[in-house]
Design a protein around this motif. Structure first.
Motif, short mmCIF file in Angstrom:
data_model
loop_
_atom_site.label_atom_id
_atom_site.label_comp_id
_atom_site.label_asym_id
_atom_site.label_seq_id
_atom_site.Cartn_x
_atom_site.Cartn_y
_atom_site.Cartn_z
N LEU A 367 -7.55 0.96 -4.30
CA LEU A 367 -6.95 1.83 -5.22
C LEU A 367 -8.02 2.68 -5.86
O LEU A 367 -9.36 2.14 -6.14
CB LEU A 367 -6.22 0.92 -6.21
N HIS A 368 -7.83 3.85 -6.40
CA HIS A 368 -8.25 4.72 -7.31
C HIS A 368 -7.60 5.10 -8.47
O HIS A 368 -6.03 4.99 -8.30
CB HIS A 368 -8.88 6.15 -6.45
N TYR A 369 -7.95 5.73 -9.60
CA TYR A 369 -7.12 6.13 -10.60
C TYR A 369 -5.94 7.21 -10.13
O TYR A 369 -4.91 7.29 -10.83
CB TYR A 369 -7.75 6.61 -11.77
N ASP A 370 -6.34 7.96 -9.13
CA ASP A 370 -5.37 8.94 -8.68
C ASP A 370 -4.78 8.73 -7.48
O ASP A 370 -4.14 9.65 -6.94
CB ASP A 370 -6.06 10.38 -8.66
N THR A 371 -4.79 7.63 -6.99
CA THR A 371 -3.97 6.88 -5.64
C THR A 371 -2.67 7.43 -5.75
O THR A 371 -1.83 7.05 -7.00
CB THR A 371 -4.16 5.61 -5.41
N PRO A 372 -2.00 8.23 -4.92
CA PRO A 372 -0.41 8.48 -4.97
C PRO A 372 0.43 7.16 -5.03
O PRO A 372 0.14 6.12 -4.39
CB PRO A 372 -0.08 9.10 -3.52
#
Length: 556
Positions: A367-372
């Protein structure tokens, strides 16, 4: 013609008549409401924990311990309640557990600091351990393993109402009238559960002439688990992983565990009968349950934190955003329960659940902060599906093979190790998250300083909040700073999810080696009666064989 005397009435054990579906539903009503109370009290607070810890001035370690304290006492008390269920009236015990749980939950609402909150949450866990253990034992009293799936729709409905409605209700209460009311909302439901339990739950009371409780075993188990969790939570922060404190705590935990085993081997009424580990089904189910506990408790706690700390969501929004995981859990638990009751096959679903756990936890670690959010939803659904196919069915197959007189200890044993796995998992994931976040803030110090400089006079208050050590209110931060903080927490939380991956692989291996035994259609009560009837038959047969044979009667 000679006739044999009838067996004395006192030696006969009448087989209990099978309960009708209506009688089962009546008996389950109070039990289901009690389970709803415990789940609601836990889930209604989950989305508001970041706000609660922030308002009480707590840091990431405090956030972890607010969760861990409940899981710790739940894990420790579960086998105690299970053993008591083999010795005392199970109906009275579950009522006591419910009262203890709700009173502690309400008291937590008056906390003025994180220390007090953690203390009341620990007491809350004592009641939660009783509800978790006793509900499984009582279900085995009234529903056979093979028929259990027919009623999974009811459990699914209760889980849906608590796990979906709880976080949403908690978010609305927190955003509307304040987070303290989250701790009071379960009280009216608890009162109703006590009344219904008293009126509808009718089960055979367990009477024992001599009752011995393994107090020394309880103390040693509590000491071992507590030292282990304190060490895992603080190592790498308060002290290094290789230090005197580590040696004392880890060594003390190991010593207490060894002494616990010795005491259990010598006790006439052991807390956890070690003879159960001779049963391969029990041993492998315990191993598999540990990974399920990490996935169920650890990831759900930190997914809520991810939504708020890495995506800037409010508590209400965070509750809505975790619906895919809850949906996966409910859908698979209900569907698989029905399939198991219809066809009797359980192992393929457990294997599928373990594979889903591996996939879900592995993907969440990216996960990243901007993962769809579509991908995040898919990852959460896979994780929830894995828990739904594994959690209850591991208890089910243990109850299927456990001795009836050890049903409480066997059921609570699996639940204990699942809770222990979740407790250690939350502590380990929290420690990894805190260490990773600290390192990432250090790496991004320059970018944060540059972003804060652009804020002018507002920059001083933002810098003070980030340097205070308390969890920041991410959604309230200015855009330039918020993006950096969200990225830091997203990476740190993703790192913590990696802990669940190897455990899920071990769970798959354990499940693969489980003996594929058919599910019995007898309840615990019926198995006890059948066992006593068999014993009476064997005793009569042995008695007859002991009478010396007479010689042949000569014919005239």
């Amino acid at each position: 013609m000679a006739t044999h005397p009838a067996a004395p009435e006192s030696t006969r054990t009448p087989s209990p008549a099978p309960m009708s579906r209506r009688a089962v539903l009546e008996a389950l009503s109070g039990l289901l409401l009690g389970m709803f109370v415990s789940m609601l009290a836990a889930t209604v607070v989950s989305t508001s924990l970041p706000v609660i810890v922030h308002d009480l001035g707590g840091d990431q370690a405090a956030f972890t311990w607010v969760v861990t304290a409940t899981l710790l006492t739940t894990a420790i008390s579960t086998p105690v309640w299970g053993k008591l269920a083999d010795l005392f009236d199970r109906k009275l015990l579950i009522q006591i557990a419910l009262v203890l749980f709700v009173l502690a939950t309400a008291a937590a609402g008056f906390s003025q600091d994180t220390g007090t909150l953690i203390a009341f949450r620990a007491v809350q866990g004592l009641g939660a351990g009783g509800l978790a253990a006793l509900s499984q034992v009582i279900m085995a009293d009234i529903i056979s393993p093979r028929e259990r799936g027919r009623y999974m729709g009811l459990f699914g409905a209760v889980m849906a109402l608590a796990t979906v409605g709880g976080p949403l209700l908690g978010g609305v209460i927190t955003d509307g009238i304040g987070w303290r009311w989250n701790f009071f909302v379960a009280i009216p439901f608890a009162i109703a559960a006590l009344v219904i339990l008293q009126r509808t739950l009718h089960i055979t009371r367990t009477r024992r002439e001599r009752v011995r409780i393994d107090y020394l075993g309880i103390v040693l188990l509590a000491t071992s688990v507590s030292l282990l969790l304190v060490w895992i939570t603080n190592a790498g922060d308060t002290y290094s992983w290789w230090s005197v404190e580590t040696a004392l705590m880890a060594g003390g935990a190991l010593l207490a565990a060894v002494l616990f085993i010795v005491v259990e081997l010598r006790s006439s009424e052991p807390l956890i009968p070690l003879s159960m580990f001779r049963n391969r089904t029990f041993t492998l189910s315990v191993i598999a349950s540990i990974a399920t506990g990490v996935a169920m408790f650890g990831t759900s706690v930190f997914l809520s934190q991810y939504m708020q700390m890495a995506r800037g969501a409010t508590p209400t929004e965070a509750g809505l955003m975790t619906l895919p995981m809850i949906g996966g859990l409910l859908l698979t638990s209900i569907l698989v329960g029905q399939l198991i009751s219809r066809y009797g096959h359980w192992k393929p679903y457990l294997i599928a659940g373990a594979l889903s756990l591996i996939a879900g936890s592995s993907l969440l670690s990216t996960l990243h902060y901007d993962t769809p959010f579509v991908l995040v939803s898919l990852y959460m659904f896979l994780l929830g599906a894995g828990v739904g196919m594994s959690m209850q069915n591991l208890v089910l197959i243990v109850q299927n093979t456990a001795r009836p007189e050890e049903m409480g200890a066997a059921s609570s044993g699996v639940t204990f190790f699942r809770s222990l796995g979740g407790t250690v998992g939350v502590s380990a994931m929290g420690a990894v998250l805190a260490a990773s976040a600290t390192d990432l803030f250090a790496v991004n110090r320059g970018a944060l300083a540059a972003a804060i400089e652009t804020l002018g006079e507002q920059g001083a208050s933002v810098a003070a909040q980030l340097q205070s050590g308390t969890l920041p209110a991410v959604s309230a931060l200015p855009e330039a700073v918020r993006v950096i903080v969200e990225d830091v927490y997203a990476q740190a939380i993703a790192d913590s999810f990696l802990i669940a991956v190897p455990l899920a692989v071990i769970s798959l291996i354990a499940i693969a080696f489980l003996p594929n035994k058919p599910l019995t259609r007898m309840t615990t009560t019926e198995r006890i009666a059948a066992g006593e009837a068999d014993l009476a038959t064997v005793s009569t047969s042995e008695g007859m064989s002991a009478i010396p044979a007479t010689g042949a009667t000569p014919r005239p």
